[in-house]
Design a protein around this motif. Structure first.
Motif, PDB file in Angstrom:
ATOM      1  N   GLU A 115       0.839  -1.217   0.000  1.00 34.84           N
ATOM      2  CA  GLU A 115       0.000   0.000   0.000  1.00 34.84           C
ATOM      3  C   GLU A 115       0.865   1.256   0.000  1.00 34.84           C
ATOM      4  O   GLU A 115       0.585   2.211  -0.729  1.00 34.84           O
ATOM      5  N   GLU A 116       1.932   1.245   0.813  1.00 34.57           N
ATOM      6  CA  GLU A 116       2.812   2.415   0.891  1.00 34.57           C
ATOM      7  C   GLU A 116       3.523   2.639  -0.441  1.00 34.57           C
ATOM      8  O   GLU A 116       3.634   3.772  -0.923  1.00 34.57           O
ATOM      9  N   VAL A 117       3.994   1.560  -1.051  1.00 39.02           N
ATOM     10  CA  VAL A 117       4.697   1.671  -2.334  1.00 39.02           C
ATOM     11  C   VAL A 117       3.745   2.198  -3.410  1.00 39.02           C
ATOM     12  O   VAL A 117       4.110   3.070  -4.207  1.00 39.02           O
ATOM     13  N   THR A 118       2.505   1.692  -3.410  1.00 40.40           N
ATOM     14  CA  THR A 118       1.520   2.192  -4.382  1.00 40.40           C
ATOM     15  C   THR A 118       1.304   3.682  -4.188  1.00 40.40           C
ATOM     16  O   THR A 118       1.229   4.437  -5.163  1.00 40.40           O
ATOM     17  N   GLU A 119       1.222   4.130  -2.935  1.00 40.97           N
ATOM     18  CA  GLU A 119       1.005   5.562  -2.681  1.00 40.97           C
ATOM     19  C   GLU A 119       2.177   6.389  -3.193  1.00 40.97           C
ATOM     20  O   GLU A 119       1.994   7.482  -3.739  1.00 40.97           O
ATOM     21  N   VAL A 120       3.405   5.877  -3.068  1.00 42.56           N
ATOM     22  CA  VAL A 120       4.587   6.572  -3.607  1.00 42.56           C
ATOM     23  C   VAL A 120       4.451   6.683  -5.135  1.00 42.56           C
ATOM     24  O   VAL A 120       4.683   7.749  -5.718  1.00 42.56           O
ATOM     25  N   ILE A 121       4.060   5.574  -5.762  1.00 45.92           N
ATOM     26  CA  ILE A 121       3.882   5.574  -7.223  1.00 45.92           C
ATOM     27  C   ILE A 121       2.822   6.600  -7.626  1.00 45.92           C
ATOM     28  O   ILE A 121       3.018   7.399  -8.548  1.00 45.92           O
ATOM     29  N   MET A 122       1.685   6.595  -6.912  1.00 52.90           N
ATOM     30  CA  MET A 122       0.597   7.529  -7.243  1.00 52.90           C
ATOM     31  C   MET A 122       1.039   8.985  -7.059  1.00 52.90           C
ATOM     32  O   MET A 122       0.647   9.854  -7.829  1.00 52.90           O
ATOM     33  N   SER A 123       1.866   9.238  -6.049  1.00 45.56           N
ATOM     34  CA  SER A 123       2.327  10.620  -5.820  1.00 45.56           C
ATOM     35  C   SER A 123       3.192  11.093  -6.992  1.00 45.56           C
ATOM     36  O   SER A 123       3.130  12.261  -7.388  1.00 45.56           O
ATOM     37  N   HIS A 124       3.979  10.188  -7.576  1.00 48.77           N
ATOM     38  CA  HIS A 124       4.789  10.543  -8.751  1.00 48.77           C
ATOM     39  C   HIS A 124       3.890  10.828  -9.952  1.00 48.77           C
ATOM     40  O   HIS A 124       4.161  11.753 -10.728  1.00 48.77           O
ATOM     41  N   ILE A 125       2.832  10.020 -10.121  1.00 42.08           N
ATOM     42  CA  ILE A 125       1.901  10.237 -11.239  1.00 42.08           C
ATOM     43  C   ILE A 125       1.191  11.587 -11.058  1.00 42.08           C
ATOM     44  O   ILE A 125       1.066  12.360 -12.010  1.00 42.08           O
ATOM     45  N   ARG A 126       0.760  11.877  -9.822  1.00 44.58           N
ATOM     46  CA  ARG A 126       0.096  13.166  -9.550  1.00 44.58           C
ATOM     47  C   ARG A 126       1.014  14.334  -9.878  1.00 44.58           C
ATOM     48  O   ARG A 126       0.592  15.321 -10.485  1.00 44.58           O
ATOM     49  N   ARG A 127       2.286  14.222  -9.466  1.00 43.84           N
ATOM     50  CA  ARG A 127       3.242  15.305  -9.712  1.00 43.84           C
ATOM     51  C   ARG A 127       3.430  15.527 -11.212  1.00 43.84           C
ATOM     52  O   ARG A 127       3.456  16.662 -11.696  1.00 43.84           O
ATOM     53  N   LEU A 128       3.564  14.424 -11.957  1.00 46.85           N
ATOM     54  CA  LEU A 128       3.709  14.539 -13.420  1.00 46.85           C
ATOM     55  C   LEU A 128       2.520  15.270 -14.026  1.00 46.85           C
ATOM     56  O   LEU A 128       2.661  16.113 -14.897  1.00 46.85           O
ATOM     57  N   LYS A 129       1.325  14.898 -13.546  1.00 46.70           N
ATOM     58  CA  LYS A 129       0.110  15.520 -14.088  1.00 46.70           C
ATOM     59  C   LYS A 129       0.092  17.017 -13.764  1.00 46.70           C
ATOM     60  O   LYS A 129      -0.198  17.853 -14.623  1.00 46.70           O
ATOM     61  N   GLU A 130       0.405  17.353 -12.507  1.00 44.84           N
ATOM     62  CA  GLU A 130       0.391  18.779 -12.099  1.00 44.84           C
ATOM     63  C   GLU A 130       1.406  19.582 -12.898  1.00 44.84           C
ATOM     64  O   GLU A 130       1.117  20.701 -13.328  1.00 44.84           O
ATOM     65  N   GLU A 131       2.593  19.017 -13.110  1.00 43.95           N
ATOM     66  CA  GLU A 131       3.655  19.753 -13.815  1.00 43.95           C
ATOM     67  C   GLU A 131       3.355  19.926 -15.297  1.00 43.95           C
ATOM     68  O   GLU A 131       3.958  20.765 -15.963  1.00 43.95           O
ATOM     69  N   ASN A 132       2.441  19.114 -15.822  1.00 43.15           N
ATOM     70  CA  ASN A 132       2.185  19.146 -17.278  1.00 43.15           C
ATOM     71  C   ASN A 132       0.752  19.538 -17.631  1.00 43.15           C
ATOM     72  O   ASN A 132       0.322  19.398 -18.767  1.00 43.15           O
ATOM     73  N   SER A 133       0.014  20.050 -16.642  1.00 42.84           N
ATOM     74  CA  SER A 133      -1.379  20.473 -16.903  1.00 42.84           C
ATOM     75  C   SER A 133      -1.412  21.867 -17.484  1.00 42.84           C
ATOM     76  O   SER A 133      -0.526  22.669 -17.247  1.00 42.84           O
TER      77      SER A 133
END
Length: 194
Positions: A176-194
């Motif tokens: 669960e913790e590793v998935t949350e780390v992965i999701m945080s990277h995906i969120r950051r990518l989305k925010e930086e490229n929106s």
């Protein structure tokens, strides 16, 4: 000889790229060899083909079992490197197949949220992505699809640098913790490229 996957990729790419003005960023981050766990947000039914046509290597996706029961379409999905997963339960066959692909140096594509986001916002990821990241030495590559899917409006597919898993693996972090780390990277990518 051209495989069915390569043929289908070129056909789908020639249709979807101009239709959604697909812009791809970050391909330089994508590992050229070895197992890759490719994790993306999920906003539309077109996400698997869009990730498939933009990734520089063939991607195998887990797809809901029901798709394989549709006449003709089911066979085609199987020929595109997808394999069935039973939703809502632990599917040992699908887990074994995913682990095998990663250990053999292939690319496994996952949408950790497990279902499409109705709002376009990135939701909570399921533990499966973390499980695969912990159980293999595969490099974990985050991907953000920045939509929406509107004809002739730009759609971005952004690949991030592989996530450093060493510390998480060495301290035996939870899936669960590793998935949350992965999701945080995906969120950051989305925010930086929106």
């Amino acid at each position: 000889m051209v495989t069915f996957y390569q043929f289908a990729k070129s056909v789908v790419k020639s249709i979807l790229t101009p239709l959604y003005r697909i812009e791809v960023r970050g391909l330089e981050h994508f590992p050229k060899e070895g197992g890759v766990l490719l994790c993306s947000n999920h906003i539309d039914n077109l996400d698997p083909p869009v990730v498939g046509i933009t990734a520089p290597r063939p991607v195998s996706f887990m797809a809901k079992e029901e798709l394989f029961k549709v006449p003709i379409f089911g066979k085609m999905v199987g020929n595109l490197n997808a394999f069935p997963v039973k939703r809502g339960m632990s599917d040992r066959d699908a887990i074994r197949k995913g682990l095998k692909l990663l250990k053999e140096g292939h690319v496994l594509g996952l949408f950790p949220e497990g279902t499409r986001s109705k709002t376009g916002e990135i939701g909570k990821g399921l533990a499966g992505a973390g499980f695969f990241a912990l159980r293999t030495d595969a490099q974990v590559v985050p991907c953000a699809i920045v939509g929406p899917y509107k004809v002739f409006r730009k759609l971005k597919v952004v690949y991030g640098s592989p996530i450093d898993m060493e510390e998480l693996r060495s301290r035996k972090a939870s899936a669960e913790e590793v998935t949350e780390v992965i999701m945080s990277h995906i969120r950051r990518l989305k925010e930086e490229n929106s």
